[in-house]
Design an enzyme around this catalytic site. Sequence first.
Site, PDB file in Angstrom:
ATOM      1  CD  GLU A   1      -9.218  -2.732  -1.036  1.00  0.00           C
ATOM      2  OE1 GLU A   1      -9.643  -2.697   0.121  1.00  0.00           O
ATOM      3  OE2 GLU A   1      -8.516  -3.668  -1.455  1.00  0.00           O
TER       4      GLU A   1
ATOM      5  CG  ASP B   1      -1.715  -1.244   1.428  1.00  0.00           C
ATOM      6  OD1 ASP B   1      -2.108  -1.838   0.421  1.00  0.00           O
ATOM      7  OD2 ASP B   1      -1.947  -1.641   2.597  1.00  0.00           O
TER       8      ASP B   1
HETATM    9  O1  FUB Z   1      -3.219  -3.648   3.336  1.00  0.00           O
HETATM   10  C1  FUB Z   1      -4.509  -3.960   3.789  1.00  0.00           C
HETATM   11  C2  FUB Z   1      -5.513  -3.623   2.749  1.00  0.00           C
HETATM   12  O2  FUB Z   1      -5.266  -4.382   1.577  1.00  0.00           O
HETATM   13  C3  FUB Z   1      -5.449  -2.201   2.260  1.00  0.00           C
HETATM   14  O3  FUB Z   1      -5.973  -1.290   3.154  1.00  0.00           O
HETATM   15  C4  FUB Z   1      -6.148  -2.350   0.978  1.00  0.00           C
HETATM   16  O4  FUB Z   1      -6.052  -1.251   0.141  1.00  0.00           O
HETATM   17  C5  FUB Z   1      -5.501  -3.590   0.424  1.00  0.00           C
HETATM   18  O5  FUB Z   1      -4.270  -3.321  -0.166  1.00  0.00           O
END
Ligand code: FUB
Length: 448
Positions: free
Chosen positions: A210, A34
């Site tokens: 997301e 991320d």
């Molecule tokens: O790293 C945990 C979660 O997985 C993140 O918040 C999302 O964007 C995905 O990458």
Amino acid sequence: MNYLKLGFIGIAFALSSNTSTAQNPIITNQFSADPSARVFNGRVYVYPSHDIKAAPGRGRAGWFVMEDYHVFSSANLTEWTDHGMIVSQTRVPWADPASFSMWAPDCIFRNGKYYFYFPTTSKPKTPSGRGHFAIGVAVADKPAGPFKPEPAPIAGVLGIDPNVFTDDDGQSYLYWSQGNVYGAKLKANMLELEGEVNTLADLPTKGLKEGPYMYKHKGTYYLTYPHVENKIERLEYATSKSPLGPFKFTGVIMDENPTGCWTNHHSIIEFKGQHYLFYHSNDLSPSFDKNRSVRIDSLFFNADGTIKKVVPTLRGVGITKATAHIQIDRYSEKGATATVDFIDTAHKFNGWKSILPATANGWIKYNNVQFEPAAVKSITVKSLSNRGGVLEVRDGSVKGLVIGTVKIPQGGTWRNVTAQIKPIKAGIRNLVFVARNSTIEVDWVSFK
Ligand code: FUB
């Protein structure tokens, strides 16, 4: 993906410094994911998530386990300094200190301060209750901290994956996700929402979205986000003339990861006139995609403002010094029979090796090596060859001039073998490595 609402977090101290050279992945001393990249004071800072392995009492096996954040920086995108842990789940007053859910963060400079935004699970309100994902802020005077977490999360925000964008008129916006993608104005104090929360309209409705990341380019607002169009996430973008939309789906930035890594999550920066996409894959954990690793590749806009699809590479970006340990397993191109494997499958953080068979297409090519005006006279190769072989170093292409010939003695253990080379003119060169006589394994090469 059914994200559990676990809980946790903490603060920020710049701890020990640790600099290393790397291509893709760029962080090889720990798992990282991320990535939120920012340019501060002429350096690139990366604020990633930090995946760790689950253990008894430490997170949930088979799921994301994340207890803190580190920050990394680089002046050239190839040498990275780990500034150490900046925020941890045990040092955020409102966070559940045992939730191991410190997910994707972001950081932005405003009002002379660095504001670090992070999602994590809040403390449950009752002993048997559960917390929920909220977004907190930690503030520092310097990009690597120390960061001090605010006592409470941002009011009115439930969700994950914060991203902050400041427009040319000075107005900052917070974006985040929780099923939908949301956006809201931030007050000048960067700690509170100003006005209503907007559900960003006209994005794909089917499949998880997301990780929003807002980028403005030539007056257009690019809302970029991971989305499950098929089975796993790919990176897409939608454009608008306004920071809160409505947006129009415009294209795909990066297709689904060929390794099958379910998530992807990214950021875009411009640094020294070039755009870069920071994203993640699972290079150091091929069989478990919740232990991820950050990568960088170049990103290009077309003349009409659309984004050229980015193809993930191992070579990544940047110029490698001839005198560095050049990891040719992070190749630019290779022949069909050349392969790459871990040096030690039981210790993957030891990195990779190239395996070059003595066949017509057993070559490997590594681009953009910087030779300085002071002439280099020799090459050292950390290598092994069970039957003994000769490694040719060629200039530019498989048929290019042989600039070095290194005799690798027979034997199954790694050794550093040095050979004289022909004079090489200063400048940036692409190098090709070819095995003769029998298979040669190479850890790294370096010129002196
Ligand atoms: O790293 C945990 C979660 O997985 C993140 O918040 C999302 O964007 C995905 O990458």
